[in-house]
Design an enzyme around this catalytic site. Structure first.
Site, short mmCIF file in Angstrom:
data_model
loop_
_atom_site.label_atom_id
_atom_site.label_comp_id
_atom_site.label_asym_id
_atom_site.label_seq_id
_atom_site.Cartn_x
_atom_site.Cartn_y
_atom_site.Cartn_z
CG HIS A 81 -0.39 0.69 2.75
ND1 HIS A 81 0.32 -1.03 3.52
CD2 HIS A 81 -0.47 1.62 2.75
CE1 HIS A 81 0.16 -0.13 4.77
NE2 HIS A 81 0.58 1.03 3.89
CG ASP A 111 0.40 -3.53 2.73
OD1 ASP A 111 -0.01 -3.24 1.54
OD2 ASP A 111 -0.31 -3.75 4.12
CB SER A 188 3.23 1.43 6.07
OG SER A 188 1.84 1.64 7.14
#
Length: 333
Positions: A81, A111, A188
């Site tokens: 993402h 992901d 992230s």
């Protein structure tokens, strides 16, 4: 007396009577050692979208995230993402170098993504060892770039193992590590590490408005995806081509066929799919896959994750109360 205290003679280290202070000092040394060892391998990713059609317009900024270098020649892992839709990727190293980069491949289902930074000099990196495993209660260190603050360190413990998260498209991500190291937007794609600097996972998600609940994709999944993306640029998964949902079983039916409390009901079948070619029908109840009992859709995803496309798999199906075996040959998706 002069010999005992003269210059150049060894002095015994100070001894404290405070075990709590000694433990805190050992904790600090462990965290600092991890930061010294792995900090240089953690990078910031700057993501830009496609350039505007208007003359002179540059690619528009889209966001930022973290990554961890996994080979000395510049391959790094991050979240899917983070790089989704990226036209331009720039890597900012811990030493301040800016490197152009490209997305080698990404896997929205877990992901995870692999990016290659253009570099002529070897980079500090972290080994991705899929054989390592976390333990509940152990110290973990997260390093990343939350909210643009580079090289931010946070610590916590492993809260639980074996969690599952939904990836993009509804795919199940297995083996997720839940931990208490604080994460924020920008973390992230950064690494989750143990007290020796070994990679335990790639940080991927938090629960909004929660405290002390963060998630990382486990290193075993990361190692598998890394090998797939670096070899072929994509992750191949077995695909049946059907839509399904869990359905409770009638107690008498379950008792008669020696089944659990629920099965997976086929709700739709894609045209010209493996399921269609095998003769599956809407309303069929899948109760076993490769001789393993199936009670939910997640179990089908889990069983098919490592199933080789092109190799037939046997499904046990209930159709109008009768049990039958159906051989389906999944294709790669």
């Amino acid at each position: 007396r002069r010999r005992a205290h003269g210059a150049g003679h060894h002095r015994e280290p100070a001894v404290t009577d405070d075990p709590e202070a000694d433990a805190l000092d050992a904790y600090s040394r462990a965290v600092m050692s991890v930061v010294d060892q792995v900090g240089p391998a953690v990078v910031s990713l700057q993501i830009k979208g496609a350039a505007s059609k208007r003359r002179g317009r540059r690619p528009a900024p889209m966001g930022a995230g973290s990554g961890v270098v996994v080979t000395p020649d510049g391959y790094l892992m991050t979240n899917s993402h983070v790089v989704a839709g990226a036209a331009v990727v720039e890597v900012l190293t811990a030493t301040g170098d800016r490197l152009a980069a490209r997305v080698v491949g990404d896997d929205p289902a877990t992901d995870l993504a692999v990016v290659k930074a253009d570099t002529t000099e070897p980079l500090r990196y972290v080994e991705v060892d899929g054989g390592r495993s976390a333990r509940p209660g152990q110290l973990v260190v997260a390093i990343g770039n939350p909210l643009g603050f580079s090289s931010t360190v946070s610590t916590g413990v492993v809260s639980a193992l074996g969690r599952t998260l939904r990836g993009k498209g509804g795919q199940l991500i297995d083996g997720v590590v839940q931990h208490t190291a604080p994460l924020n937007p920008g973390n992230s794609g950064g690494p989750l590490l143990d007290a020796r600097g070994n990679l335990l996972g790639i940080n991927t998600a938090i629960i909004a408005q929660s405290q002390g609940i963060g998630f990382a994709v486990g290193v075993d999944t990361a190692a598998w995806v890394l090998a797939q993306l670096m070899t072929t640029g994509r992750v191949r998964r077995a695909w049946l081509g059907l839509g399904a949902a869990a359905r409770p079983l009638d107690r008498r039916l379950a008792r008669f066929h020696d089944l659990g409390a629920s099965a997976v009901e086929v709700r739709s079948i894609d045209d010209d799919s493996p399921a269609a070619r095998a003769g599956l029908r809407d309303g069929d109840l899948i109760v076993e896959l490769d001789a393993h009992r199936i009670e939910g859709v997640d179990e089908i995803h889990r069983r098919l994750r490592d199933w080789p496309p092109g190799q037939p798999v046997r499904l046990a199906v209930l159709r109008r109360g009768q049990r039958m075996d159906v051989d389906v040959t999944p294709t790669a998706r």
